[in-house]
Design a protein around this motif. Structure first.
Motif, PDB file in Angstrom:
ATOM      1  N   TRP A   1       0.949  -1.263  -0.150  1.00  0.00           N
ATOM      2  CA  TRP A   1       0.318  -0.243  -0.465  1.00  0.00           C
ATOM      3  C   TRP A   1       0.904   1.189   0.208  1.00  0.00           C
ATOM      4  CZ3 TRP A   1      -4.191  -1.291  -1.726  1.00  0.00           C
ATOM      5  CH2 TRP A   1      -5.117  -1.702  -1.490  1.00  0.00           C
TER       6      TRP A   1
ATOM      7  N   TRP B   1      -5.661   6.416   9.006  1.00  0.00           N
ATOM      8  CA  TRP B   1      -5.405   5.091   8.358  1.00  0.00           C
ATOM      9  C   TRP B   1      -5.509   4.873   6.914  1.00  0.00           C
ATOM     10  CZ3 TRP B   1      -4.615   2.538  12.592  1.00  0.00           C
ATOM     11  CH2 TRP B   1      -4.547   2.916  14.355  1.00  0.00           C
TER      12      TRP B   1
ATOM     13  N   GLY C   1     -13.674  -2.172  -0.583  1.00  0.00           N
ATOM     14  CA  GLY C   1     -13.101  -3.258   0.177  1.00  0.00           C
ATOM     15  C   GLY C   1     -12.678  -2.102   1.848  1.00  0.00           C
ATOM     16  N   ILE C   2     -11.352  -1.189   0.768  1.00  0.00           N
ATOM     17  CA  ILE C   2     -11.087  -0.711   1.488  1.00  0.00           C
ATOM     18  C   ILE C   2     -11.659   1.135   2.457  1.00  0.00           C
ATOM     19  CG2 ILE C   2      -9.007   1.601   1.934  1.00  0.00           C
ATOM     20  CD1 ILE C   2      -7.967  -0.028  -0.518  1.00  0.00           C
TER      21      ILE C   2
ATOM     22  N   ALA D   1     -14.702   0.087   3.589  1.00  0.00           N
ATOM     23  CA  ALA D   1     -15.447  -0.257   3.990  1.00  0.00           C
ATOM     24  C   ALA D   1     -14.841  -0.289   5.750  1.00  0.00           C
ATOM     25  CB  ALA D   1     -15.932  -2.102   3.796  1.00  0.00           C
ATOM     26  N   THR D   2     -13.556  -0.439   5.517  1.00  0.00           N
ATOM     27  CA  THR D   2     -13.378  -0.225   6.870  1.00  0.00           C
ATOM     28  C   THR D   2     -13.115   0.438   8.006  1.00  0.00           C
ATOM     29  OG1 THR D   2     -10.823   0.377   5.478  1.00  0.00           O
ATOM     30  CG2 THR D   2     -11.400  -1.944   5.483  1.00  0.00           C
ATOM     31  N   PHE D   3     -13.669   1.847   7.328  1.00  0.00           N
ATOM     32  CA  PHE D   3     -14.145   2.355   7.979  1.00  0.00           C
ATOM     33  C   PHE D   3     -15.429   2.979   8.217  1.00  0.00           C
ATOM     34  CE2 PHE D   3     -10.711   4.496   4.461  1.00  0.00           C
ATOM     35  CZ  PHE D   3      -9.105   4.914   5.894  1.00  0.00           C
ATOM     36  N   ASP D   4     -16.051   1.513   8.366  1.00  0.00           N
ATOM     37  CA  ASP D   4     -17.247   1.849   9.503  1.00  0.00           C
ATOM     38  C   ASP D   4     -18.176   3.059   9.236  1.00  0.00           C
ATOM     39  OD1 ASP D   4     -19.514   0.243  10.495  1.00  0.00           O
ATOM     40  OD2 ASP D   4     -18.056   0.400  12.287  1.00  0.00           O
TER      41      ASP D   4
ATOM     42  N   CYS E   1     -19.645  -1.222  -5.341  1.00  0.00           N
ATOM     43  CA  CYS E   1     -20.099  -1.264  -3.255  1.00  0.00           C
ATOM     44  C   CYS E   1     -21.522  -2.425  -3.716  1.00  0.00           C
ATOM     45  CB  CYS E   1     -20.943  -0.030  -2.867  1.00  0.00           C
ATOM     46  SG  CYS E   1     -18.991   0.654  -2.846  1.00  0.00           S
TER      47      CYS E   1
END
Length: 333
Positions: free
Chosen positions: A131, A267, A296-297, A299-302, A317
């Motif tokens: 990354w 993040w 997907g990335i 989604a990690t932040f919710d 999405c």
């Protein structure tokens, strides 16, 4: 006696690391009484070190000029910190590989054997993380010109460069005349170097990436100004003209997140761009090898997502949401 000598060396090292120390702070750092600190200060004076007393409510003690410190009074943690810094610096400043290697070798020759062993044990091999897409390294000469102008409060003349580092010729659409800037702060954020400067020609503050500038020094001074926003990090993140671009990926998209910029910036993967929108929202521009990867990335932040672009990202999405919604729970019996 050995304990007293070691404490005096630590005291000398502390005095060399800060302009002024108050007596109580020195006593706390050395874990001794203030009376003991005074006695050690007198010992250093007897050895010829110019320990000066600074009067006033903000006074204390400082190390005067005109004397050379004993060779590198470093503790174990300081030695390791310098070793790490020297071995990782070339990734952000162009052309320092040979210089940092020589500096590290010089340090190892000037410190005790125990510290030398600790530094030599930390030989780093920097690998490119999947990354990590750091900004293009900066020419050390340009960084020196900008940093000196900030420190001396001297006007800086700067030409704006393209994203690839080339200088547009007069007459080309993206050419702008050199700017006369009042440089106030040099900031490192998310692996990039930024200059915060006031542009007196149009009476506004600007944030420039240093790797996008061709700076020239002057000897003309200027009076310091107060930033409209005293928070340097927020000022850099909220700037819309700092010139950041996302790293090159097969797919690049963006979304508005219901989170502050400083949270997302902490993040977000390297090579992405975080734009401040307001106190509770920001826009994240990032890339991945597929649209599903970007989804997907995100989604990690919710958090809630809006303003997704381009349409391919929005479709990805929706596909992932439908796939997850169709997952059936299994009976463990």
């Amino acid at each position: 006696m050995a304990s007293t000598s070691h404490r005096a060396l630590r005291l000398l090292s502390l005095l060399g690391s800060r302009r002024i120390w108050q007596l109580r702070d020195l006593a706390a750092r050395l874990a001794v009484s203030e009376r003991t600190v005074r006695r050690d200060l007198d010992t250093l004076r007897e050895l010829g070190y110019p320990i000066l007393t600074v009067r006033g409510p903000d006074g204390g003690y400082r190390l005067g000029t005109g004397h050379t410190l004993p060779p590198l009074l470093l503790d174990h943690d300081q030695a390791l910190a310098i070793a790490i810094a020297l071995q990782t610096a070339p990734s952000s400043v162009f052309g320092l590989q040979d210089d940092t290697a020589r500096a590290l070798a010089t340090l190892q020759q000037a410190i005790p054997d125990t510290l030398r062993a600790a530094m030599e044990s930390l030989r780093l091999t920097t690998l490119q993380n999947y990354w990590e897409f750091p900004a293009p390294p900066i020419d050390s000469a340009a960084l020196t010109v900008v940093g000196t102008a900030v420190r001396l409060r001297h006007i800086l003349v700067a030409e704006l460069l393209r994203a690839d580092g080339t200088r547009p010729d007069p007459g080309e659409p993206d050419f702008t005349p050199p700017r006369r800037l009042e440089p106030h702060h040099l900031v490192v954020w998310a692996g990039r170097w930024y200059l915060i400067a006031y542009d007196p020609a149009d009476h506004r503050w600007r944030v420039h990436r240093v790797d996008r500038l061709h700076p020239r020094p002057t000897t003309r001074g200027f009076a310091p100004r107060e930033l409209p926003d005293g928070d340097l990090a927020h000022f850099v993140m909220s700037s819309h003209d700092r010139g950041d671009t996302p790293a090159a990926w097969p797919c690049t998209g963006s979304a508005r997140l219901a989170l502050p910029a400083h949270i997302v910036a902490r993040w977000a993967p390297g090579g992405s761009v975080v734009e401040h929108l307001d106190t509770g929202h920001c826009r994240l521009i990032l890339g991945a090898w597929s649209w599903a990867g970007i989804a997907g990335i995100l989604a990690t932040f919710d958090t809630d997502l809006t303003e997704l672009h381009p349409p391919e990202l929005l479709d990805a999405c929706h596909r992932i949401a439908a796939r997850y919604a169709g997952i059936q729970t299994t009976d463990s019996e």
